[in-house]
Motif scaffolding. Structure first.
Motif, PDB file in Angstrom:
ATOM      1  N   PRO A  88      -2.763  -5.330 -10.121  1.00 61.26           N
ATOM      2  CA  PRO A  88      -3.735  -4.669  -9.544  1.00 61.26           C
ATOM      3  C   PRO A  88      -4.210  -3.944 -10.923  1.00 61.26           C
ATOM      4  O   PRO A  88      -4.328  -3.766 -11.520  1.00 61.26           O
ATOM      5  N   TYR A  89      -5.428  -3.191  -9.941  1.00 55.56           N
ATOM      6  CA  TYR A  89      -6.020  -1.927 -11.010  1.00 55.56           C
ATOM      7  C   TYR A  89      -5.660  -0.679 -10.868  1.00 55.56           C
ATOM      8  O   TYR A  89      -4.723  -0.516  -9.680  1.00 55.56           O
ATOM      9  N   PRO A  90      -4.116  -0.523 -11.693  1.00 55.26           N
ATOM     10  CA  PRO A  90      -3.397  -0.010 -12.588  1.00 55.26           C
ATOM     11  C   PRO A  90      -3.486   1.598 -12.043  1.00 55.26           C
ATOM     12  O   PRO A  90      -2.923   2.901 -11.004  1.00 55.26           O
ATOM     13  N   GLU A  96      -6.739   1.450  -1.529  1.00 56.22           N
ATOM     14  CA  GLU A  96      -8.120   1.646  -1.968  1.00 56.22           C
ATOM     15  C   GLU A  96      -7.842   0.334  -2.579  1.00 56.22           C
ATOM     16  O   GLU A  96      -9.580  -0.628  -1.881  1.00 56.22           O
ATOM     17  N   HIS A  97      -6.953  -0.464  -2.456  1.00 54.80           N
ATOM     18  CA  HIS A  97      -6.855  -2.736  -2.794  1.00 54.80           C
ATOM     19  C   HIS A  97      -6.969  -3.022  -1.723  1.00 54.80           C
ATOM     20  O   HIS A  97      -7.856  -3.623  -1.380  1.00 54.80           O
ATOM     21  N   VAL A  98      -5.965  -2.635  -0.139  1.00 54.34           N
ATOM     22  CA  VAL A  98      -6.552  -3.118   0.689  1.00 54.34           C
ATOM     23  C   VAL A  98      -8.208  -3.247   1.250  1.00 54.34           C
ATOM     24  O   VAL A  98      -8.663  -4.012   1.329  1.00 54.34           O
ATOM     25  N   GLU A  99      -8.428  -1.960   1.085  1.00 50.92           N
ATOM     26  CA  GLU A  99     -10.077  -1.993   1.246  1.00 50.92           C
ATOM     27  C   GLU A  99     -10.588  -2.703   0.615  1.00 50.92           C
ATOM     28  O   GLU A  99     -12.370  -2.691   1.174  1.00 50.92           O
ATOM     29  N   LEU A 100     -10.514  -2.840  -0.415  1.00 49.81           N
ATOM     30  CA  LEU A 100     -11.047  -3.561  -1.314  1.00 49.81           C
ATOM     31  C   LEU A 100     -11.499  -4.794  -1.188  1.00 49.81           C
ATOM     32  O   LEU A 100     -12.432  -5.679  -1.705  1.00 49.81           O
ATOM     33  N   ALA A 101     -10.583  -5.763  -0.755  1.00 52.22           N
ATOM     34  CA  ALA A 101     -10.291  -6.759  -0.176  1.00 52.22           C
ATOM     35  C   ALA A 101     -11.013  -6.644   1.268  1.00 52.22           C
ATOM     36  O   ALA A 101     -11.814  -7.962   1.291  1.00 52.22           O
ATOM     37  N   GLY A 106     -15.607  -9.315   4.199  1.00 49.33           N
ATOM     38  CA  GLY A 106     -16.747  -9.196   5.017  1.00 49.33           C
ATOM     39  C   GLY A 106     -16.466  -8.304   6.148  1.00 49.33           C
ATOM     40  O   GLY A 106     -16.791  -8.733   7.249  1.00 49.33           O
ATOM     41  N   VAL A 107     -14.804  -7.581   6.139  1.00 51.32           N
ATOM     42  CA  VAL A 107     -14.411  -7.539   7.818  1.00 51.32           C
ATOM     43  C   VAL A 107     -13.662  -5.876   7.093  1.00 51.32           C
ATOM     44  O   VAL A 107     -13.549  -5.422   6.492  1.00 51.32           O
ATOM     45  N   ALA A 142       0.019  -8.416   0.645  1.00 50.51           N
ATOM     46  CA  ALA A 142      -1.023  -7.645   0.995  1.00 50.51           C
ATOM     47  C   ALA A 142      -2.723  -7.870   1.841  1.00 50.51           C
ATOM     48  O   ALA A 142      -3.050  -8.093   2.535  1.00 50.51           O
ATOM     49  N   MET A 143      -3.293  -8.013   0.400  1.00 47.35           N
ATOM     50  CA  MET A 143      -4.688  -8.177   0.518  1.00 47.35           C
ATOM     51  C   MET A 143      -5.191  -9.852   0.390  1.00 47.35           C
ATOM     52  O   MET A 143      -5.672  -9.917   0.766  1.00 47.35           O
ATOM     53  N   ALA A 144      -3.331 -10.556   0.531  1.00 44.10           N
ATOM     54  CA  ALA A 144      -4.462 -11.665   0.925  1.00 44.10           C
ATOM     55  C   ALA A 144      -4.232 -11.921   2.172  1.00 44.10           C
ATOM     56  O   ALA A 144      -4.774 -12.570   3.351  1.00 44.10           O
ATOM     57  N   LEU A 145      -3.478 -11.328   3.281  1.00 42.10           N
ATOM     58  CA  LEU A 145      -3.254 -11.723   4.577  1.00 42.10           C
ATOM     59  C   LEU A 145      -4.799 -10.678   5.365  1.00 42.10           C
ATOM     60  O   LEU A 145      -4.730 -10.335   6.601  1.00 42.10           O
ATOM     61  N   VAL A 146      -5.819 -10.195   4.896  1.00 42.28           N
ATOM     62  CA  VAL A 146      -6.604  -9.082   5.060  1.00 42.28           C
ATOM     63  C   VAL A 146      -7.529 -10.003   5.802  1.00 42.28           C
ATOM     64  O   VAL A 146      -8.244 -11.212   4.985  1.00 42.28           O
ATOM     65  N   GLY A 147      -7.700  -9.565   7.519  1.00 40.52           N
ATOM     66  CA  GLY A 147      -9.266 -10.272   8.014  1.00 40.52           C
ATOM     67  C   GLY A 147      -8.578 -11.446   8.466  1.00 40.52           C
ATOM     68  O   GLY A 147      -9.452 -12.595   9.028  1.00 40.52           O
ATOM     69  N   GLY A 148      -6.845 -11.694   8.166  1.00 42.33           N
ATOM     70  CA  GLY A 148      -6.726 -12.884   8.686  1.00 42.33           C
ATOM     71  C   GLY A 148      -6.628 -14.583   8.781  1.00 42.33           C
ATOM     72  O   GLY A 148      -7.241 -15.534   9.466  1.00 42.33           O
ATOM     73  N   PRO A 149      -6.973 -14.398   6.712  1.00 41.38           N
ATOM     74  CA  PRO A 149      -7.409 -16.222   6.783  1.00 41.38           C
ATOM     75  C   PRO A 149      -7.045 -17.518   7.722  1.00 41.38           C
ATOM     76  O   PRO A 149      -5.957 -17.215   7.513  1.00 41.38           O
ATOM     77  N   ASP A 150      -7.741 -18.400   7.857  1.00 39.42           N
ATOM     78  CA  ASP A 150      -6.864 -19.582   7.561  1.00 39.42           C
ATOM     79  C   ASP A 150      -6.428 -20.235   7.013  1.00 39.42           C
ATOM     80  O   ASP A 150      -5.271 -21.085   7.533  1.00 39.42           O
TER      81      ASP A 150
END
Length: 308
Positions: A88-90, A96-101, A106-107, A142-150
């Motif tokens: 991550p960005y230290p 903020e990381h989740v918001e960036l993701a 675009g979700v 958590a970042m990978a889960l953002v937006g409920g990817p297929d």
């Protein structure tokens, strides 16, 4: 059957080194797919090609029908990814990381809810540079889960996690599959893969060795169903006689004695009952006995010759 991932005759060469060799995979949608192999087998290169971080020398890779070379953006829209080397960005917080993701995908999302799923609700406003290795892994998930990817591509997701974190990871994987997602799960922790995987592929030296359900792979193993029978206060001659009599059974491949325990490797699970009956008929008193089924580790060793 809808395929989340499909590769056909995929090959990747780096100079004189062939990292992937004529690899054809089929990952059904809505499953947990374990991708296994020794170090240097080609697992990370496969993932890099799926993400269009590396271009193949030959062959094709598709994600939900989209060619990862011809339509990389369309393919990536379906993917949430946690790479083994995620950093991550230290100077940026977990929130903020989740918001960036979310912005990148675009979700819209609620960072607190996503971070709570991975056990980081109390560290949401902490700088990621202060996170432990396990917390960093949770943040990447958590970042990978953002937006409920297929499709979730998880590369060594359990590395750095404590036992509680590993249980959390399993629960999230099953929850994601229950909602209809596909999980492509690369790991060296074979027991973790076995606990969640529906299908498994094992590769070595860039080539596919086997691809099947875990249960089918187990049922295909011979000489791997073992029964251990602990005898109550046996005499040494009684143990020798038991070994000789058991070894003569057609359903038994080998027998050895360890202390006062008889260990028989059988041709099938049903054959273990024959061994127990033979011991009982000998008038020996059984203290305890257990049957060991072949594990994913046994399958892995069988197909890779124990390479590391």
């Amino acid at each position: 059957m809808t395929l989340a991932i499909e590769t056909e005759q995929l090959t990747k060469r780096f100079g004189s080194v062939t990292a992937i060799n004529d690899l054809s995979l089929s990952v059904p949608s809505g499953t947990v797919y374990g991708y296994l192999g020794p170090n240097g087998a080609g697992k990370s290169t496969t993932i890099d090609i799926l993400l269009d971080l590396v271009r193949p020398s030959e062959g094709t890779a598709r994600v939900f029908g989209y060619d990862t070379q011809a339509s990389p953006i369309a393919a990536r829209e379906h993917i949430g990814v946690l790479l083994d080397g995620f950093k991550p960005y230290p100077a940026v917080t977990g929130r903020e990381h989740v918001e960036l993701a979310a912005t990148a995908r675009g979700v819209s999302t609620d960072p607190a809810t996503v971070l709570a799923r991975v056990g980081l609700e109390d560290a949401a406003d902490q700088l990621a540079g202060e996170y432990s290795k396990g917390m960093t892994k949770r943040l990447g998930l958590a970042m990978a889960l953002v937006g409920g990817p297929d499709l979730l591509i998880l590369d060594e997701p359990s590395t750095g996690l404590d036992p509680h974190g590993i249980v959390m990871m399993r629960e999230i994987i099953r929850t994601e599959v229950d909602r209809g997602a596909t999980v492509f799960f690369s790991s060296h922790l074979l027991d973790q893969v076995e606990a969640v995987a529906d299908r498994v592929a094992i590769i070595n030296d860039g080539s596919l060795l086997v691809e099947d359900s875990v249960e089918s792979l187990k049922s295909g193993l011979e000489d791997e169903t073992t029964v251990k029978i602990r005898i109550e206060d046996p005499a040494s001659e009684q143990l020798r006689e038991l070994q000789t009599n058991t070894d003569s059974l057609e359903t038994v491949n080998s027998v050895r004695i360890d202390g006062r325990t008889l260990i028989a490797r059988c041709r099938s699970q049903a054959a273990t009952a024959t061994v127990v009956s033979a011991v009982e008929e000998s008038q020996a008193t059984i203290d305890t006995y257990e049957v060991e089924q072949p594990s994913l580790e046994d399958i892995f060793k069988t197909h890779t010759d124990g390479d590391e």
